[in-house]
Each structure stands twice: as structure tokens, then as C-alpha cells.
Design a protein around this motif. Structure first.
Motif, mmCIF file in Angstrom:
data_model
loop_
_atom_site.group_PDB
_atom_site.id
_atom_site.type_symbol
_atom_site.label_atom_id
_atom_site.label_comp_id
_atom_site.label_asym_id
_atom_site.label_seq_id
_atom_site.Cartn_x
_atom_site.Cartn_y
_atom_site.Cartn_z
ATOM 1 N N GLY B 445 22.932 -50.147 -16.122
ATOM 2 C CA GLY B 445 22.565 -50.215 -17.348
ATOM 3 C C GLY B 445 22.774 -48.892 -18.294
ATOM 4 N N ARG B 446 23.067 -47.878 -17.711
ATOM 5 C CA ARG B 446 23.405 -46.732 -18.454
ATOM 6 C C ARG B 446 25.011 -46.585 -18.758
ATOM 7 N N GLN B 447 25.726 -47.510 -18.345
ATOM 8 C CA GLN B 447 27.397 -47.369 -18.383
ATOM 9 C C GLN B 447 27.525 -47.584 -19.819
ATOM 10 N N PRO B 448 28.488 -46.828 -20.317
ATOM 11 C CA PRO B 448 29.570 -46.367 -19.614
ATOM 12 C C PRO B 448 29.489 -44.949 -19.511
ATOM 13 N N TRP B 449 28.175 -44.360 -19.295
ATOM 14 C CA TRP B 449 28.043 -42.975 -19.283
ATOM 15 C C TRP B 449 27.682 -42.286 -17.908
ATOM 16 N N THR B 450 28.242 -41.118 -17.660
ATOM 17 C CA THR B 450 27.704 -40.462 -16.553
ATOM 18 C C THR B 450 26.941 -39.383 -17.076
ATOM 19 N N ILE B 451 27.032 -39.107 -18.254
ATOM 20 C CA ILE B 451 26.091 -37.947 -18.759
ATOM 21 C C ILE B 451 25.795 -38.740 -20.334
ATOM 22 N N GLN B 452 24.604 -39.191 -20.532
ATOM 23 C CA GLN B 452 24.219 -39.963 -21.545
ATOM 24 C C GLN B 452 24.893 -39.492 -23.050
ATOM 25 N N ASP B 453 25.841 -40.282 -23.770
ATOM 26 C CA ASP B 453 26.351 -40.030 -24.789
ATOM 27 C C ASP B 453 27.189 -38.895 -24.850
ATOM 28 N N ILE B 454 27.575 -38.292 -23.737
ATOM 29 C CA ILE B 454 28.395 -36.937 -23.507
ATOM 30 C C ILE B 454 29.427 -37.224 -22.806
ATOM 31 N N LEU B 455 29.411 -37.704 -21.733
ATOM 32 C CA LEU B 455 30.637 -37.876 -21.020
ATOM 33 C C LEU B 455 30.657 -39.351 -20.546
ATOM 34 N N PRO B 456 31.846 -40.248 -20.789
ATOM 35 C CA PRO B 456 31.863 -41.509 -20.229
ATOM 36 C C PRO B 456 32.575 -41.343 -18.896
ATOM 37 N N THR B 457 32.546 -42.354 -18.029
ATOM 38 C CA THR B 457 33.050 -42.307 -16.648
ATOM 39 C C THR B 457 34.451 -42.402 -16.600
ATOM 40 N N MET B 458 35.214 -42.733 -17.722
ATOM 41 C CA MET B 458 36.614 -42.655 -17.884
ATOM 42 C C MET B 458 37.099 -41.089 -18.186
ATOM 43 N N ALA B 459 36.187 -40.229 -18.372
ATOM 44 C CA ALA B 459 36.553 -38.752 -18.645
ATOM 45 C C ALA B 459 35.998 -38.448 -17.807
ATOM 46 N N SER B 460 35.371 -38.776 -16.657
ATOM 47 C CA SER B 460 34.684 -37.922 -15.460
ATOM 48 C C SER B 460 35.367 -37.782 -14.438
ATOM 49 N N THR B 461 36.524 -38.704 -14.066
ATOM 50 C CA THR B 461 37.128 -38.784 -12.856
ATOM 51 C C THR B 461 38.187 -37.551 -12.768
ATOM 52 N N SER B 462 38.662 -37.563 -11.535
ATOM 53 C CA SER B 462 39.710 -36.632 -10.936
ATOM 54 C C SER B 462 41.021 -37.486 -11.294
ATOM 55 N N HIS B 463 42.112 -36.702 -11.446
ATOM 56 C CA HIS B 463 43.505 -37.522 -11.526
ATOM 57 C C HIS B 463 43.921 -37.787 -10.170
ATOM 58 N N LEU B 464 43.419 -38.856 -9.469
ATOM 59 C CA LEU B 464 43.785 -39.300 -8.103
ATOM 60 C C LEU B 464 44.633 -40.555 -8.231
ATOM 61 N N SER B 465 45.081 -41.164 -7.388
ATOM 62 C CA SER B 465 45.653 -42.462 -7.238
ATOM 63 C C SER B 465 44.356 -43.360 -6.819
ATOM 64 N N ALA B 466 44.583 -44.612 -7.479
ATOM 65 C CA ALA B 466 43.456 -45.671 -7.254
ATOM 66 C C ALA B 466 43.475 -45.932 -5.724
ATOM 67 N N SER B 467 44.617 -45.929 -5.029
ATOM 68 C CA SER B 467 44.820 -46.444 -3.800
ATOM 69 C C SER B 467 44.188 -45.601 -2.601
ATOM 70 N N SER B 468 44.133 -44.253 -2.957
ATOM 71 C CA SER B 468 43.451 -43.124 -2.270
ATOM 72 C C SER B 468 42.017 -43.457 -2.134
ATOM 73 N N VAL B 469 41.472 -43.737 -3.341
ATOM 74 C CA VAL B 469 39.880 -43.807 -3.210
ATOM 75 C C VAL B 469 39.498 -45.319 -2.675
ATOM 76 N N GLN B 470 40.376 -46.109 -2.898
ATOM 77 C CA GLN B 470 40.478 -47.849 -2.154
ATOM 78 C C GLN B 470 40.276 -47.463 -0.900
ATOM 79 N N THR B 471 41.369 -46.583 -0.198
ATOM 80 C CA THR B 471 41.182 -46.373 1.422
ATOM 81 C C THR B 471 39.800 -45.878 1.598
ATOM 82 N N THR B 472 39.370 -44.751 1.096
ATOM 83 C CA THR B 472 38.133 -44.235 1.490
ATOM 84 C C THR B 472 37.022 -45.238 1.200
ATOM 85 N N PHE B 473 37.099 -46.071 0.237
ATOM 86 C CA PHE B 473 36.121 -47.056 -0.023
ATOM 87 C C PHE B 473 35.954 -47.876 1.246
#
Lengths: 69, 504
Positions: B445-473
Motif C-alpha cells: 500500500g505504501r509503494q512506490p516508497w521505501t521512505i514515504q515521499d522521500i525515497l522511491p524503491t527505484m532510487a533505493s537499490t544497489s547497482h547490481l544485475s537482476a540475475s544475481s538477485v534472481q539467483t539468491t531469490f
């Protein structure tokens, strides 16, 4: 000193008298912690910023760079 | 799926699995403490055996669930490094206190609780059970305070030199209404889950004709605890919704599936949002709906005629009610980002000072500057709507169930009510489902925010490859599934063995 000794033996005796279920749970905890810290953390979850930068200043600058560009 | 989607999916998977173990620990610890107190007061062997049985079940859940939350911290550092860095100072103090409390209270007294039978005084042993319960719940407090801060970031100031939020008022963070209601709502949810669990297992014993006295004793304690907890749960849920209306109006609109808001809004009791309904289209909000007139207005504003904005109103803005349009906020957000850029790159002190003033003036809109379009400020409405309404429906069902169980328990006719006992048994998973849905409402319900109004998820992540996160998922999916199977297998074996008192 006497208190420390009695606490120590409290734990030692507790573990000595542990039942089969307790042993099984401790084995699960040990395996789980090993997988988490010795495999996952080391090979799959390096701290992204710590692995790239040594100082807090560099980390902060990098984060700012990603925000403003 | 993008990097952000995989990172979110991984965090959701880990949090959902982690949250299977936690509410049971929070609630069962108190139920064990109640039973232990009964043993301490009565000195009767039957209470000792009852306490020992549930303590063992608590121990299994605790052992298998312990440290599963640490993986979330791994993910913060690896997948969400921007977010972790930016929130660092806010999270540092609460999480440090959590670590100390969890270690000293839980770890110390849990040993006394399990090893202390006939080896420490009965009073100290009983108190150890209480310390474990209080310690578990207090450690949850700090995690929930940190989560509440993300939903309502108060008591902090962003330092553009270090790129971190720095705490300026600890008490404002700890005592924010969001934190207080989140803590109370979450722990009482744990009490309800554990009460349903104890009642369900005890109902199974009665249905099997085994350990009848033990089962009835357990049911009585759990039904009283569950009934009180579920009433507090409803009260704190109302308080949480009121705060959501103030601080996260988009989340409330999504919870209600409300696109066109206004005054005198009704509360949806049962409804089906129109399939494919989008912001700004002409479709009705609902395909089918039953509302209690005026109640949403009352819930959100404490006034039956109060104004509640819908998704369209929040996106388009409503000057009359002080709502700035999302496009306007995106402009202000970009101004804040550009001011930050100027502050960091300029060598001229005057320019820097002016940039800092502009940045501070627009900081409340900072996160909007990262949004690609205004529609991206809208969370998944159907998922939030259904999660919320199923959770609330189950919550009221639990109140009814606890009341009925307690009534027949007091009349000593419970063992004759076979259908009710079967319902109680099959209600165990419903408690966990409601609990998980609560987090879906809070976090989706609070998407797109990780911090309400201050930081959206798209600006919160590290610069990794999606496949490496997929593997650990998939690694986590496998690890947690194995842990869950181990928990269920060991627990069912232990439950089938039953308490000591009536073993043949």
C-alpha cells in the motif's frame, strides 16, 4: 566469582541434560547459521558499499552521485 | 522483471517467511508465561505439564525462526545499499537497542526458562518466562519503530554532506502515533495468531479424545487471551487507519479501492473493484460493493462528513483540500534534486547556501523527482484492497470465534461441539494468513516508497544485475521452504506425542 561459576555450570548442566528434541533443534540452528553466515553472507551478500569504498565520505559521495545523476 | 522488481520480490519472500515464525513467538511466549504463572500459584502438576508442553512448542518455533530476520539485513546491505545508507542513522539506534535487548533478555532468560526446572527457584523460573515474553515483544518494538519511521519519517533531517538522515529527535521517532499503533497492532496480531494456534491444537486433542483436561485448560487461557487481544487489535487497527489517512492518503485510497473521493464517504464492507480500473478512466470504482454510509469519513477524519481523497484526487490535486497534484510534487522533487546537485558540485559558497535553502524547502517532495510519471505514485490497488478487506473480515471472525469458544468453554460443553472444534482447528492457518495480509497492506500500500515521499524503491537499490538477485531469490525460497517443512514436521511430531500427563 562464585556467581559466574554457578551460571557457567547452570549452562553446562543444561546442555548436558538436553533431550533428543533439543539436540535436533541445536543442530538445525547450527546448520542454519552456517548456511547464512559462511555461505550466503560471504558468497552472495557482500555489503555493496563496503566492497567498493573504504571511507564513509566516499560511500556518501557515491550515494549522492546515484541520486543526482 | 527489473532489478527493482526482483529486489522487492526477494525482500517480500524473506519477510513473509520470517513473519510465519515471529507472531507465534510473540504470542506463545505470553501464553507460556500465563501457564507458568498458573503453575507457580497452584503448584499443581497438571499446570507444570501444560506449561512444559507449550514451552516445547514455543522452543521449536523459536529455534527454527531465530535469525531468519538477519537475512533481511543482508539484503539491505547488498540489494538496497542506497536505502541503507540514507536511513543508516535512523535505523542505527533502534536496531542497536533491539540487538542488546534481544540478546540479553531473550537469550539469557530463554536458557533459564528451558534449563531451570528444579534448578532455580520457582519464582525466578516463572519470572524468566515473563522476561522472555517481554524481551521478545520489546525487541519487536525497535524493528517496528524503524518500519514506522519509513511510513512516517519524523524526527530526522537529511544531511546533504553525508547523504544520510540524521536523528534530531529520538522521542519523536519512538513516540510517533504511527510507531505506537504499528507496534500495538502488530504484537496483538501475534497474540491472536498464537491464541488461534493453541486453541486449534487443543481442539485437535479433544476431537481425538486425548488429553482432554490439558486441552480444555489450554483453550480457556488462549480464548481469554485471544479475545482481549483481538479487541485491542481492532481498536489499534482503527488507530492505524486514522494515521494512514493523515500521513499516507494514497495507501488508504488503495485499501478502500477509492478513486473518486469526497465528503461523507462510506466504508466498504464487501466489494469487488472493477477489473482493469485505472487512474482517470470513466469506469466505476467497484463492480459490486456494499458500504456502511459515512464510516470511511469517520474512520479517516473522526467526522462523518469529513473529506477523504481518492486516487484521482491525490494524483490530480485538490487545492480546496490542500492536496498538491502529483505533477506539481514531481516538479518540486526535481527542483530538490537539482538543488542537491548544485550544492554538491558548486565551489561558490553563496551558490551552495542558496542551493541548500532550495533543497530544504522542497525536501518533502524529494522522492517525487525520481518518478517517471504521475501514475507510478499509485500502488497496486486491487492487491491492497483485497488484502485489507480479507484481513479485516478475518479479524472480526476471530473476535466471534474466541467469544464462542470461551462461552462453551465456560459452560464445559466444548467437547460436544465437534463442528466448532473442527472450525477452530482449521482456523490456525487463517491467523497466519490475516497476519501476512496485514504486512501486504502496509508494504504494498505504501509503494512506490521505501521512505514515504522521500525515497522511491527505484532510487533505493544497489547497482547490481537482476540475475544475481534472481539467483539468491531462489536460494532463499529453497532455504526457507526447508526450514518451514522442518518446523511443521518437528512440531506435528511433538504435538502428536502430546503432553506428559496422560501419556500411556
Amino acid at each position: 566469582m562464585k556467581i559466574i561459576k554457578s551460571i557457567f555450570y547452570f549452562y553446562v548442566n543444561g546442555f548436558k541434560n538436553i533431550d533428543k528434541l533439543g539436540i535436533k533443534l541445536w543442530v538445525i540452528i547450527a546448520i542454519k547459521l552456517f548456511i547464512m553466515f559462511a555461505i550466503l553472507k560471504i558468497f552472495f551478500f557482500p555489503d555493496f558499499l563496503n566492497s567498493k569504498f573504504d571511507s564513509d565520505k566516499d560511500k556518501g559521495n557515491y550515494v549522492i552521485e546515484t541520486l543526482i545523476n | 522483471m527489473s532489478l527493482v522488481d526482483w529486489s522487492r520480490a526477494q525482500f517480500a519472500l524473506t519477510a513473509i517467511y520470517h513473519w510465519i515464525f515471529v507472531p507465534l513467538t510473540l504470542g506463545l511466549s505470553f501464553i507460556v508465561a500465563f501457564m507458568h504463572t498458573m503453575y507457580y500459584r497452584t503448584k499443581l502438576e497438571k499446570w507444570k505439564n501444560t506449561t512444559k508442553f507449550w514451552m516445547k512448542i514455543f522452543g521449536i518455533n523459536f529455534a527454527i525462526g531465530v535469525a531468519t530476520g538477519i537475512i533481511l539485513e543482508f539484503e539491505f546491505g547488498t540489494n538496497w545499499s542506497n536505502y541503507s545508507w540514507i536511513v543508516g542513522d535512523i535505523f542505527g539506534a533502534p536496531l542497536a537497542i533491539e540487538g542488546i535487548l534481544a540478546f540479553f533478555l531473550e537469550s539469557t532468560f530463554i536458557a533459564v526458562m528451558f534449563f531451570g526446572w528444579d534448578r532455580v527457584s520457582k519464582k525466578f523460573h516463572m519470572l524468566s518466562s515473563w522476561f522472555v515474553a517481554v524481551g521478545s515483544n520489546l525487541s519487536a518494538l525497535w524493528i517496528l519503530v524503524a518500519n514506522a519511521w519509513m511510513q512516517n519519517p519524523v524526527g530526522m533531517q537529511f544531511n546533504p554532506d553525508t547523504a544520510r538522515n540524521e536523528m534530531v529527535n529520538f522521542w519523536e521517532i519512538l513516540l510517533s502515533p504511527t510507531a505506537i499503533y504499528k507496534f500495538l497492532h502488530t504484537i496483538t496480531n501475534g497474540y491472536v495468531v498464537a491464541s488461534l494456534f493453541v486453541i486449534g491444537i487443543s481442539a485437535w486433542f479433544i476431537l481425538k479424545g486425548r488429553h482432554l483436561d490439558f486441552a480444555k485448560r489450554s483453550i480457556r487461557i488462549a480464548a481469554i487471551f485471544g479475545l482481549v487481544a483481538s479487541l485491542v487489535l481492532a481498536y489499534t487497527g482503527d488507530g492505524s487507519a486514522y494515521n494512514t489517512a493523515k500521513d499516507q492518503p494514497m495507501k488508504l485510497a488503495a485499501m478502500e479501492g477509492l478513486y473518486e473521493g469526497g465528503n461523507e464517504q462510506g466504508l466498504v464492507t464487501v466489494g469487488i473493484p472493477t477489473l482493469g480500473k485505472k487512474y482517470g478512466d470513466d469506469k466505476n470504482d467497484y463492480f459490486f460493493v456494499v458500504k456502511i454510509p459515512y464510516f470511511l469519513s469517520y474512520l479517516a477524519t473522526r467526522d462523518f462528513g469529513g473529506y477523504v481523497p481518492g486516487v484521482n484526487n491525490i494524483i490530480d490535486g485538490d487545492i480546496e483540500h490542500g492536496i498538491i497534484s502529483t505533477e506539481e510534487r514531481m516538479k518540486k522533487g526535481k527542483i530538490a534534486i537539482n538543488a542537491l546537485k548544485e550544492y554538491k558540485t558548486s565551489d561558490d559558497k553563496t551558490v551552495k547556501d542558496e542551493a541548500l535553502i532550495t533543497f530544504r524547502e522542497n525536501y518533502n517532495h524529494f522522492g517525487y523527482g525520481f518518478l517517471p510519471n504521475k501514475e507510478s505514485a499509485i500502488p497496486n490497488v486491487p492487491l491492497t484492497f483485497y488484502s485489507f478487506h480479507i484481513m479485516v473480515g478475518l479479524g472480526f471472525y476471530f473476535i466471534f470465534l474466541f467469544a464462542v469458544i470461551l462461552y462453551f468453554s465456560k459452560k464445559h460443553t466444548l467437547e460436544k461441539k465437534k463442528p466448532l472444534l473442527k472450525i477452530a482447528l482449521w482456523s490456525i492457518p487463517l491467523g497466519f494468513i490475516a497476519s501476512e495480509l496485514g504486512w501486504v497492506v502496509a508494504e504494498v500500500g505504501r509503494q512506490p516508497w521505501t521512505i514515504q515521499d522521500i525515497l522511491p524503491t527505484m532510487a533505493s537499490t544497489s547497482h547490481l544485475s537482476a540475475s544475481s538477485v534472481q539467483t539468491t531469490f531462489w536460494l532463499f525460497a529453497a532455504l526457507f521452504t526447508v526450514l518451514l517443512i522442518a518446523e511443521i514436521k518437528i512440531m506435528t511430531h511433538q504435538i502428536k506425542s502430546g503432553p506428559k500427563e496422560e501419556r500411556s
